[in-house]
Design a protein around this motif. Sequence first.
Motif, mmCIF file in Angstrom:
data_model
loop_
_atom_site.group_PDB
_atom_site.id
_atom_site.type_symbol
_atom_site.label_atom_id
_atom_site.label_comp_id
_atom_site.label_asym_id
_atom_site.label_seq_id
_atom_site.Cartn_x
_atom_site.Cartn_y
_atom_site.Cartn_z
ATOM 1 N N GLN A 53 62.110 -72.877 35.023
ATOM 2 C CA GLN A 53 60.895 -72.075 35.237
ATOM 3 C C GLN A 53 60.765 -71.757 36.712
ATOM 4 O O GLN A 53 61.041 -72.606 37.573
ATOM 5 C CB GLN A 53 59.661 -72.810 34.749
ATOM 6 N N LEU A 54 60.336 -70.532 36.993
ATOM 7 C CA LEU A 54 60.134 -70.077 38.363
ATOM 8 C C LEU A 54 58.668 -69.721 38.540
ATOM 9 O O LEU A 54 58.115 -68.941 37.755
ATOM 10 C CB LEU A 54 61.012 -68.866 38.666
ATOM 11 N N VAL A 55 58.060 -70.280 39.573
ATOM 12 C CA VAL A 55 56.645 -70.025 39.834
ATOM 13 C C VAL A 55 56.505 -69.412 41.218
ATOM 14 O O VAL A 55 56.845 -70.037 42.223
ATOM 15 C CB VAL A 55 55.817 -71.319 39.741
ATOM 16 N N GLU A 56 56.011 -68.177 41.246
ATOM 17 C CA GLU A 56 55.845 -67.454 42.511
ATOM 18 C C GLU A 56 54.426 -67.614 43.036
ATOM 19 O O GLU A 56 53.482 -67.802 42.266
ATOM 20 C CB GLU A 56 56.119 -65.960 42.322
ATOM 21 N N SER A 57 54.307 -67.512 44.339
ATOM 22 C CA SER A 57 52.983 -67.509 44.964
ATOM 23 C C SER A 57 53.067 -66.742 46.279
ATOM 24 O O SER A 57 54.163 -66.518 46.806
ATOM 25 C CB SER A 57 52.486 -68.934 45.212
ATOM 26 N N GLY A 58 51.900 -66.324 46.767
ATOM 27 C CA GLY A 58 51.842 -65.727 48.093
ATOM 28 C C GLY A 58 51.644 -64.232 48.136
ATOM 29 O O GLY A 58 51.535 -63.659 49.222
ATOM 30 N N GLY A 59 51.611 -63.580 46.993
ATOM 31 C CA GLY A 59 51.378 -62.140 47.012
ATOM 32 C C GLY A 59 49.942 -61.830 47.384
ATOM 33 O O GLY A 59 49.109 -62.724 47.552
ATOM 34 N N GLY A 60 49.653 -60.567 47.527
ATOM 35 C CA GLY A 60 48.292 -60.164 47.854
ATOM 36 C C GLY A 60 48.266 -58.854 48.587
ATOM 37 O O GLY A 60 49.185 -58.038 48.478
ATOM 38 N N LEU A 61 47.201 -58.668 49.334
ATOM 39 C CA LEU A 61 46.965 -57.420 50.053
ATOM 40 C C LEU A 61 47.229 -57.612 51.533
ATOM 41 O O LEU A 61 46.806 -58.620 52.117
ATOM 42 C CB LEU A 61 45.521 -56.974 49.832
ATOM 43 N N ALA A 62 47.926 -56.658 52.111
ATOM 44 C CA ALA A 62 48.183 -56.692 53.543
ATOM 45 C C ALA A 62 48.090 -55.286 54.103
ATOM 46 O O ALA A 62 48.240 -54.307 53.359
ATOM 47 C CB ALA A 62 49.561 -57.287 53.842
ATOM 48 N N GLN A 63 47.845 -55.199 55.368
ATOM 49 C CA GLN A 63 47.827 -53.892 56.023
ATOM 50 C C GLN A 63 49.231 -53.535 56.499
ATOM 51 O O GLN A 63 50.057 -54.419 56.760
ATOM 52 C CB GLN A 63 46.869 -53.916 57.208
ATOM 53 N N ALA A 64 49.483 -52.255 56.592
ATOM 54 C CA ALA A 64 50.754 -51.804 57.140
ATOM 55 C C ALA A 64 50.945 -52.396 58.533
ATOM 56 O O ALA A 64 50.007 -52.428 59.336
ATOM 57 C CB ALA A 64 50.801 -50.284 57.193
ATOM 58 N N GLY A 65 52.148 -52.894 58.763
ATOM 59 C CA GLY A 65 52.444 -53.556 60.026
ATOM 60 C C GLY A 65 52.204 -55.052 59.997
ATOM 61 O O GLY A 65 52.587 -55.768 60.918
ATOM 62 N N SER A 122 51.985 -58.963 57.792
ATOM 63 C CA SER A 122 52.961 -59.889 57.233
ATOM 64 C C SER A 122 52.409 -60.593 56.004
ATOM 65 O O SER A 122 51.192 -60.753 55.847
ATOM 66 C CB SER A 122 53.334 -60.950 58.281
ATOM 67 N N LEU A 123 53.322 -60.988 55.158
ATOM 68 C CA LEU A 123 53.016 -61.837 54.008
ATOM 69 C C LEU A 123 54.203 -62.767 53.791
ATOM 70 O O LEU A 123 55.334 -62.428 54.147
ATOM 71 C CB LEU A 123 52.798 -61.021 52.735
ATOM 72 N N ARG A 124 53.927 -63.908 53.176
ATOM 73 C CA ARG A 124 54.995 -64.853 52.850
ATOM 74 C C ARG A 124 54.921 -65.194 51.379
ATOM 75 O O ARG A 124 53.869 -65.620 50.885
ATOM 76 C CB ARG A 124 54.863 -66.125 53.678
ATOM 77 N N LEU A 125 56.024 -64.990 50.696
ATOM 78 C CA LEU A 125 56.127 -65.331 49.280
ATOM 79 C C LEU A 125 56.907 -66.625 49.122
ATOM 80 O O LEU A 125 57.825 -66.911 49.894
ATOM 81 C CB LEU A 125 56.832 -64.224 48.500
ATOM 82 N N SER A 126 56.532 -67.385 48.106
ATOM 83 C CA SER A 126 57.255 -68.605 47.768
ATOM 84 C C SER A 126 57.608 -68.582 46.292
ATOM 85 O O SER A 126 56.886 -68.007 45.478
ATOM 86 C CB SER A 126 56.402 -69.846 48.053
ATOM 87 N N CYS A 127 58.707 -69.225 45.956
ATOM 88 C CA CYS A 127 59.112 -69.343 44.562
ATOM 89 C C CYS A 127 59.724 -70.719 44.369
ATOM 90 O O CYS A 127 60.728 -71.053 45.010
ATOM 91 C CB CYS A 127 60.111 -68.261 44.188
ATOM 92 N N ALA A 128 59.107 -71.504 43.497
ATOM 93 C CA ALA A 128 59.596 -72.847 43.214
ATOM 94 C C ALA A 128 60.230 -72.877 41.838
ATOM 95 O O ALA A 128 59.629 -72.404 40.859
ATOM 96 C CB ALA A 128 58.447 -73.843 43.287
ATOM 97 N N ALA A 129 61.417 -73.423 41.770
ATOM 98 C CA ALA A 129 62.133 -73.553 40.502
ATOM 99 C C ALA A 129 62.024 -74.987 40.004
ATOM 100 O O ALA A 129 62.207 -75.934 40.764
ATOM 101 C CB ALA A 129 63.599 -73.174 40.685
#
Length: 123
Positions: A3-15, A17-24
Amino acid sequence: QVQLVESGGGLAQAGGSLRLSCAATGSIAAQNAMGWYRQDSGKPRELVSLVTSGGSTVYGDSVKGRFTISRDNTKNTVYLQMSSLKSEDTGDYYCGLAYDLSVMAGIGEIDFWGQGTQVTVSS
């Protein structure tokens, strides 16, 4: 079963940053590739970045120089640091895990997918 569980998405402004994580979790073979694909409405799913358990990486052309992928093998977790975001980075980001490392060359298939996390970049 993996199973893969993602986190960290959302809304950001142009320019910004965002950080995504995925735990297996589950029974995971030591040799694998993990990473990210994205899909925007009406478009095919495209490679963002992959990293092997040995540390080799590949990036999609549109994100080179802006995104950085990394992983912690002790936690079976992959991270995607997204910087200098553009509106065209908007989409659903899916974490994938593959045992066939030819996926790094765009040949092999992803064996397991996460449910996806949405990224929206406003201009």
